[in-house]
Motif scaffolding. Structure first.
Motif, PDB file in Angstrom:
ATOM      1  N   SER A 196      -4.086   7.048  -6.461  1.00 20.63           N
ATOM      2  CA  SER A 196      -3.635   6.656  -5.220  1.00 20.63           C
ATOM      3  C   SER A 196      -5.435   6.949  -4.273  1.00 20.63           C
ATOM      4  CB  SER A 196      -2.874   7.668  -4.468  1.00 20.63           C
ATOM      5  OG  SER A 196      -1.750   7.783  -5.108  1.00 20.63           O
ATOM      6  N   ALA A 213      -0.861   7.461   2.916  1.00 22.83           N
ATOM      7  CA  ALA A 213      -0.868   6.105   2.673  1.00 22.83           C
ATOM      8  C   ALA A 213      -0.931   5.165   3.820  1.00 22.83           C
ATOM      9  CB  ALA A 213       0.139   5.821   1.563  1.00 22.83           C
ATOM     10  N   SER A 225      -3.953   5.746   5.703  1.00 26.72           N
ATOM     11  CA  SER A 225      -5.228   4.925   5.227  1.00 26.72           C
ATOM     12  C   SER A 225      -5.256   3.454   5.633  1.00 26.72           C
ATOM     13  CB  SER A 225      -4.916   4.919   3.622  1.00 26.72           C
ATOM     14  OG  SER A 225      -5.850   4.099   2.932  1.00 26.72           O
ATOM     15  N   ALA A 280       0.799  -1.176  -0.109  1.00 29.86           N
ATOM     16  CA  ALA A 280       0.019  -0.066   0.042  1.00 29.86           C
ATOM     17  C   ALA A 280       0.774   1.072  -0.028  1.00 29.86           C
ATOM     18  CB  ALA A 280      -0.831  -0.173   1.178  1.00 29.86           C
ATOM     19  N   ASN A 285     -11.129  11.047   1.964  1.00 30.35           N
ATOM     20  CA  ASN A 285      -9.901  10.555   1.853  1.00 30.35           C
ATOM     21  C   ASN A 285      -9.770  10.725   0.303  1.00 30.35           C
ATOM     22  OD1 ASN A 285      -7.733   8.895   2.817  1.00 30.35           O
ATOM     23  ND2 ASN A 285      -8.124   7.604   1.151  1.00 30.35           N
ATOM     24  N   SER A 292      -7.098   4.151  -2.440  1.00 32.22           N
ATOM     25  CA  SER A 292      -7.135   4.032  -1.152  1.00 32.22           C
ATOM     26  C   SER A 292      -8.750   4.411  -0.765  1.00 32.22           C
ATOM     27  CB  SER A 292      -6.470   5.221  -0.580  1.00 32.22           C
ATOM     28  OG  SER A 292      -6.856   6.280  -0.674  1.00 32.22           O
ATOM     29  N   TYR A 315       0.474   3.382  -3.329  1.00 32.74           N
ATOM     30  CA  TYR A 315      -0.012   4.865  -3.091  1.00 32.74           C
ATOM     31  C   TYR A 315       1.015   6.139  -3.413  1.00 32.74           C
ATOM     32  CZ  TYR A 315      -3.847   2.320  -0.790  1.00 32.74           C
ATOM     33  OH  TYR A 315      -4.875   1.545  -0.416  1.00 32.74           O
ATOM     34  N   LYS A 333     -10.320   0.263  -1.473  1.00 35.91           N
ATOM     35  CA  LYS A 333     -10.372  -0.255  -0.102  1.00 35.91           C
ATOM     36  C   LYS A 333     -12.116  -0.539   0.374  1.00 35.91           C
ATOM     37  CE  LYS A 333      -7.693   0.955   2.702  1.00 35.91           C
ATOM     38  NZ  LYS A 333      -6.650   1.749   3.413  1.00 35.91           N
TER      39      LYS A 333
END
Lengths: 492, 512
Positions: free
Chosen positions: A245, A308, A311, A233, A348, A249, A237, A253
């Protein structure tokens, strides 16, 4: 509503996204050297907005309140599928708009947008998957374009390296997961989730089943960037183009969680699988993921890398939703997890889009490079501040509400220690999030950076993300309603 | 919908000013801020509430209650409304913001649109704090205040602004967390009897003795623990000694207009919340621990004043004096008498005006002299007589001279505290100790004025010293007039305050 439209129309968000991807490929094949960014980005945006529109329409009209089964139960469209389709399509739309500016002077634009919409198609399928086979196929449909997207900056070593790393770990976890699926199929003799549940309840092969379930959990842990499958990740990212990214993310996700929620509640309900304690595994995962993610984020020097890791921390919060199942109020917990993923999808994405903006301006990557940025771009820094405080859980937007409900639900389910760890982590996260704010607003500018351009697409996407994030504070009610409704259909 | 409109207009103004060019930002912000002033004054003139917002009986002004989020058995509401306690604070907020904006014209010369936008955003959050009646809504506004404050101090502050901003942020944010846990534990401790975070509902259930306890923690223990969790959270905001150390740093580093808001309104959030939460919801616990709380209050009064006496920076003197003054307010609250609680609420407004006035006057002097050190100045009166005259008037108000707002507030507090049953036989002791604070206040103010304002003119600065600009002095004059107005006719606010406070006071039938 269902009587007026054919049943397959319930898949409209997915179909629209798939069609958009095909149209984009068509445009690209007609004119491979097309440099008409507007046409490509516009098509992708319109397509994903249409998907958003369908998802919202169906949610409001009540489609899916009575789950619609399609293709021999392999797919099911219920409130949850539509809820997540809304999240994925919204993120896709924002990413497409933002990419318009970001991809200026880049090659492979047609492919880029086509891959984004294809990945989004895979994600909406993940949310609707009702068979382990579809789970795997849709997961791959979402993952394969992502590998290519991460590496799409072919001349950038970081991007290529990130793509390779992502691909290798992805291939590994895919194989782990598909092996897990084969074990579960071997034990239960079915791929359909509900049949798996009924067969698993009475099986004597609990050992094999347990290994299968854990391996599947590993596959989801990869997709959601949870420890211990998180190593890709930060690299991915950081190396990927920033809009990608954001896409990975947030949307990717959330897709991992969507399918995990469904598989683990429908196929392996904790109440029936007393011998296979995956809830405990999820608890361990949640604790380790949020703690490791937050501590690692606190020690980063680069903003994108910090995001990142944060996240990863947020994946840990969302895992609380899985980890608190079996506590007695499953729909409450699961709904809280879904609502958090929706809010997270906007805040995000917004944060990463701000990074896209700074990359567009060629601002450096370290915290120091952000020093005094607010003098040059007060609006962008203002909304970034909003995203940062939201991610930290201060009540300036929906992030506070969703986090509170998540922790509250965990407490209610009896897992107060999970909530406490979450709250401590959350308090810690304020440290590194406010570092960004401090750099932008409080520190003196270090370089002689002069920002003149204000890219319309990136600004529009940022403004949208900010607006929705803020509106989700007063508008948390309906989100919560749909989320718990969707959750209660799963765990009932 | 008036409260919503007030907040919405302020927020929209903040956004508009944020996007406006620097050149017009200051004037635009001032002009737009007049809308909430007029709005709040109009609300004041049509105010028709009776009783206290959190206790049963009576009616609230401009009340609105919508369902916001329904979560399982719990529901959160958008619930706002004003009673006699919050109405004066709303008026104070709007007026003081406008005057602070006017006082920003001279000192704020860079990134103006952002500054003014944040100031208006701060105002909107403060209005929300004083009108929200649902815990979540209230908490949202309560925390929202921190964000603009952090940036306002951090960007436009003095040399150590980063340190001060972060200290303020960390201190008050941790305090909020402690308080949050305390309150939520109370609500969960009420069990099924209350399934909402509505403040009136929670308050009535708590006052009705429906607290059941939480898991292994019994009701009595929970009460005490929650009381002190909330007390600690609010005490930082007030601030009470020994939780006060963030305040002088924040004050000294903050630019003048931000100091005005900080002393004038932000500190009142602490005492307002103490009154609403600790003293209204858990009156018996508050009464049980009254001597302890009163000790905190008296120590704050004396220690704050002594610290002020020892300062050599004019702004620091005023900053520490706030610690001292807010101690009076807490003493008044803990007395649980009509005069004590009413006086405390009145003093919140009075201190808001007077401390705003003092900070503004120090700011005007600083703008012209570019120094705040007492030792650098002498005889300012000969160069800027009008500013100095207003400064002296404000100082007299601070000392509690009759016919000024401070006198009314302090008198009520002392009257109330002197006969406080909660403090028992020690009441006169506590009160007289606190009254001694006035002597020190007069001491440091007169001493500081004598050294800086009077005597032969001497100044160690390279700047030309002359009378201040009209827009610098005008807000001072308005404040002096308001201070005198409230002093001459305290009933402008006191009757409505009394009405809202009386249900809390045992002698008036409120019951502990």
């Amino acid at each position: 509503m269902a009587t007026q439209l054919p049943n397959w129309m319930a898949l409209a968000p997915t179909l629209v996204l798939a069609a958009t991807a095909l149209v984009l490929l068509l445009i690209d094949s007609i004119d491979p050297d097309s440099s008409s960014r507007g046409l490509l980005a516009g098509t992708a945006t319109i397509g994903s907005l249409a998907a958003v529109g369908f998802a919202v329409w169906f949610l409001i009209a009540g489609t899916g309140e009575e789950p619609i089964s399609l293709y021999g139960d392999a797919l099911v469209v219920d409130t949850m599928a539509l809820f997540f389709a809304f999240v994925f399509a919204s993120v896709t739309a924002m990413v497409s708009v933002a990419s318009y500016d970001y991809l200026r002077d880049h090659s492979y634009q047609g492919e880029y947008y086509a891959l984004v919409t294809l990945a989004a198609t895979g994600m909406t399928l993940m949310a609707a998957a009702n068979s382990l086979a579809v789970v795997f196929v849709s997961l791959e449909l979402a993952s394969l374009p992502s590998y290519a997207l991460v590496a799409i900056l072919k001349k950038n070593r970081g991007s290529v390296e990130a793509g390779l790393k992502y691909f290798l770990i992805g291939a590994l976890s895919s194989s782990i997961m598909v092996y897990g699926i084969s074990l579960v199929y071997g034990v239960t003799g079915s791929m359909i989730l509900s049949d798996v549940a009924s067969a698993a309840g009475g099986t004597e092969l609990t050992g094999v089943l347990g290994i299968g379930v854990l391996m599947i959990l590993g596959g989801f842990a990869f997709k959601t960037a949870s420890v211990p499958f998180h190593f890709w990740a930060p690299e991915a990212y950081e190396g990927a183009p920033a809009p990608i990214s954001a896409f990975l993310s947030s949307a990717s996700k959330a897709a991992g969680f969507a399918v995990a929620f469904r598989v683990f509640t429908v196929a392996f309900p904790a109440s029936q699988l007393a011998n296979v304690d995956w809830v405990l595994a999820a608890q361990i995962l949640a604790v380790v993921t949020m703690t490791l993610g937050n501590f690692a984020a606190a020690t980063q020097d680069k903003v994108k890398r910090m995001l990142a890791y944060s996240s990863i921390g947020h994946a840990g919060y969302a895992l609380i939703a899985l980890a608190s199942l079996s506590g007695g109020n499953d729909s409450f917990v699961l709904g809280a997890g879904m609502a958090h993923l929706l809010v997270y999808g906007f805040m995000n994405t917004g944060a990463f889009l701000f990074i896209a903006l700074t990359e567009y301006w060629s601002v450096g990557r370290n915290f120091e490079d952000f020093n005094g940025l607010s003098e040059q771009a007060p609006f962008a820094c203002g909304v970034m501040t909003l995203f940062m405080f939201n991610l930290a859980g201060l009540p300036v937007g929906g992030g506070f509400m969703s986090k509170y409900f998540l922790f509250g639900a965990a407490v209610d389910a009896g897992f107060w220690w999970l909530a406490a760890l979450g709250a401590i982590n959350s308090a810690l996260s304020l440290y590194y999030y406010s570092r960004v704010v401090k750099a932008m607003w409080i520190e003196e500018p270090s370089g002689d950076l002069d920002i003149e351009s204000k890219p319309v697409g990136l600004y529009a996407a940022l403004a949208t993300a900010a607006l929705v994030t803020v509106l989700l504070l007063p508008g948390f009610g309906p989100v919560w309603e749909y989320a718990t409704q969707a959750a209660s259909a799963l765990v009932a | 919908m008036l409260i919503e409109a007030l907040i919405a207009v302020t927020l929209a103004s903040a956004f508009a000013v944020f996007l406006a060019p620097d050149k017009i930002a200051g004037k635009l912000a001032f002009a737009l801020s007049l809308i909430p002033v007029v709005g709040s004054l109009w609300m004041y003139s049509t105010f028709e509430a009776t009783g206290n917002a959190l206790t049963q009986g009576g009616s609230l002004a401009f009340e609105e209650n919508f369902q916001w989020v329904v979560a399982g058995p719990y529901s959160l509401n958008w619930h706002v409304g004003l009673d006699g306690i919050s109405m004066p604070l709303v008026v104070l907020t709007t007026i003081l913001t406008t005057l602070a904006l006017l006082a920003s014209w001279t000192p704020i010369q860079e990134r103006q649109s952002q500054f003014y936008g944040l100031m208006l955003f701060l105002e909107a959050s403060l209005l929300g704090v004083f009108s929200a009646l649902d815990f979540f809504l209230w908490f949202v506004f309560w925390e929202m205040v921190l964000v603009p404050m952090y940036v306002l101090i951090g960007v436009w502050g003095g040399p150590r602004r980063k340190y001060a901003a972060i200290k303020m942020f960390v201190y008050t944010n941790i305090a909020s967390l402690v308080m949050f846990i305390g309150f939520v534990a109370l609500v969960f401790g009420l069990g099924d009897s209350v399934t909402t975070f509505d403040l009136p509902a929670v308050a009535q259930a708590l006052r009705g003795g429906q607290l059941q306890g939480l898991g292994p923690i019994g009701a009595e223990t929970l009460k005490v623990v929650a009381f002190f969790a909330m007390f600690a959270g609010f005490a930082v905001k007030v601030p009470v000694v020994p939780f006060h150390t963030w305040l002088p740093d924040a004050h000294v580093e903050a630019p003048t207009p931000v100091s005005i808001m900080l002393a004038g309104v932000l500190l009142k959030m602490g005492t307002y919340a103490l009154l609403r939460f600790n003293f209204t919801m858990l009156p018996q616990t508050a009464a049980d621990y009254a001597p302890l709380i009163a000790t905190f209050a008296v120590v704050s009064v004396i220690y704050g004043a002594m610290l002020a006496l020892a300062q050599s920076d004019l702004k620091r003197i005023v900053a520490y004096s706030s610690v001292s003054s807010m101690g009076y307010v807490i003493l008044g609250l803990v007395a649980y008498t009509m005069y004590g609680m009413g006086g405390a609420t009145f003093q919140m407004v009075a201190h808001g005006l007077i401390s705003g006035l003092m900070f503004m006057a120090v700011g005007v002097i600083y703008n012209t002299t570019h120094t705040r050190m007492v030792s650098d100045m002498s005889g300012m009166a000969s160069k800027m007589p009008f500013t100095v005259a207003v400064f002296v008037a404000g100082a007299f108000g601070y000392m509690g001279l009759p016919l000024m707002a401070g006198f009314a507030g302090e008198l009520f507090i002392f009257l109330g505290a002197f006969s406080a049953e909660t403090l028992g036989t020690a009441a006169p002791l506590f009160t007289s100790a606190a009254m001694f604070g006035i002597v020190i206040v007069a001491g440091y103010l007169l001493y500081a004025m004598q050294r800086t304002l009077f005597g032969p003119f001497e100044l160690e600065t390279d700047y030309e010293v002359g009378p201040a600009a009209f827009h610098d002095v005008a807000p001072l004059v308005v404040l002096v007039l308001l201070v005198i107005l409230l002093g001459v006719d305290p009933n402008i606010f006191y009757t409505m305050i009394q009405d809202a406070v009386s249900p809390l006071v045992p002698a008036a039938g409120g019951g502990l």
